[in-house]
Design an enzyme around this catalytic site. Structure first.
Site, PDB file in Angstrom:
ATOM      1  N   ASP A   1     -10.117  -3.401  -5.292  1.00  0.00           N
ATOM      2  CA  ASP A   1      -9.414  -2.581  -4.305  1.00  0.00           C
ATOM      3  C   ASP A   1     -10.058  -1.202  -4.242  1.00  0.00           C
ATOM      4  O   ASP A   1     -10.093  -0.481  -5.241  1.00  0.00           O
ATOM      5  CB  ASP A   1      -7.936  -2.455  -4.712  1.00  0.00           C
TER       6      ASP A   1
ATOM      7  N   SER B   1       0.823  -1.200   0.000  1.00  0.00           N
ATOM      8  CA  SER B   1       0.000   0.000   0.000  1.00  0.00           C
ATOM      9  C   SER B   1       0.865   1.261   0.000  1.00  0.00           C
ATOM     10  O   SER B   1       1.738   1.418  -0.841  1.00  0.00           O
ATOM     11  CB  SER B   1      -0.950  -0.043   1.195  1.00  0.00           C
TER      12      SER B   1
ATOM     13  N   HIS C   1      -8.252  -4.643  -0.987  1.00  0.00           N
ATOM     14  CA  HIS C   1      -6.939  -4.010  -0.867  1.00  0.00           C
ATOM     15  C   HIS C   1      -5.929  -4.868  -0.095  1.00  0.00           C
ATOM     16  O   HIS C   1      -4.807  -5.068  -0.539  1.00  0.00           O
ATOM     17  CB  HIS C   1      -7.102  -2.652  -0.173  1.00  0.00           C
TER      18      HIS C   1
END
Length: 324
Positions: free
Chosen positions: A262, A141, A292
């Site tokens: 996501d 991320s 995600h």
């Protein structure tokens, strides 16, 4: 025992796995864990290592967590899995996160934040046990953005390869900070940079598909739950554009993985990296319907697919690029 109609609240376990002593838990997982602090000119970093319990180390992996998270709690499940594959894994809480120094979740200078983690990673990577073994950077991320900055800051050939999980290189439209809001705060000449007053868009709920794992992640005592800070959103927007402008400067082998559903980072992040990077050895995996958090937040059967693909990729690169 509670009396007079009172209900005594149960004390939550100290770790996501329960009350089992840490050393016993890590041993049951097949790894040796150690924790320490690493001193830098920018503050102390909390660091962890995960070493295989009873197998030879074939490479090292340096992991960076995402926004508001830390290297403990569920993120360490990734570290543990890589270690059980025969890798020495090292992870550091980013400045402003977890048990490292810094204002909570203030990312006003991501170049400095990335450089600080890189000080620790480079120190370990160049140490005697690992200097001649393949070495990989891993970022999840927002941690993938920090990882990419570390890569750009590194000397050539320091890293054998890069692994990105749901990287934040392109901000989804519904997550982009308001330019008007940033401009108005900017008129305060930096005074508002640390204010925690930006919309948070309920990111955790968009990241986790498994409701039981969502409960576990939400119970992390070190997870940042405040609103994003002005400087953090300003800097993330800048860094994402910077990375997009420099995709062509990526020459290392890499794997990037993304879920098509996501709601926190765009799958376009992985797609543009794959299309524009100059690397001769590049791989991308898109997982239909996944959210995600591909490893901590998906049902086990889905997470295992992602982990299997990661293991196949990294093991192949160790064979392909290890020193002769």
């Amino acid at each position: 025992m509670a009396t007079n109609g009172e209900v005594k609240a149960e004390k939550p376990p100290p770790n996501f796995w329960g009350d089992m002593p840490e050393e016993e838990y890590y041993s049951s997982q097949g790894v040796i864990n150690s924790k320490s602090y690493f001193e830098t000119p920018n503050g102390r970093l909390f660091t962890q290592s995960f070493l295989p319990l009873d197998q030879k180390v074939k490479g090292s992996v340096y992991m960076t967590h995402g926004y508001g998270s830390d290297t403990g709690w569920l993120f360490q499940k990734i570290c543990i899995r890589y270690s059980t594959w025969g890798y020495a894994v090292f992870a550091a809480d980013l400045l402003g996160h977890g048990r490292s120094d810094g204002l909570r979740c203030y990312m006003g200078d991501m170049e400095k934040i990335a450089a600080t983690s890189l000080l620790f990673f480079r120190h370990v990577r160049k140490s005697d046990p690992y200097k001649d073994l393949p070495a990989f950077l891993f970022g999840e991320s927002m941690g993938a953005a920090a990882t990419m900055l570390m890569y750009f800051q590194s000397e050539p050939d320091l890293w054998t390869g890069l692994i990105f999980s749901a990287p934040l290189f392109v901000i989804p439209e519904n997550m982009k900070p308001s330019k008007v809001r940033l401009f108005m705060y900017g008129l305060l000449f930096g005074f508002a940079d640390t204010w925690a007053c930006m919309p948070d868009n309920k990111m955790v709920g968009k990241a986790i598909r498994d409701p039981e794992k969502l409960k576990i992640i939400a119970s992390n005592p070190r997870r940042y739950t405040g609103k994003p800070r002005v400087g953090t959103m300003r800097e993330i927007a800048r860094v994402c554009q910077y990375i997009q402008d420099n995709f062509a400067n990526v020459t290392a082998p890499f794997l990037t993985v993304h879920g098509t559903s996501d709601g926190v980072t765009c799958p376009t992040s992985s797609q543009l990296l794959y299309e524009r990077a100059s690397s001769q050895d590049k791989s991308m995996k898109l997982y239909e319907g996944m959210y995600h958090s591909l490893i901590q937040g998906e049902p086990n059967e889905s997470a295992d697919i992602v982990l299997s693909d990661m293991r196949e990729w990294i093991d192949e690169r160790v064979k392909r690029y290890r020193p002769k």
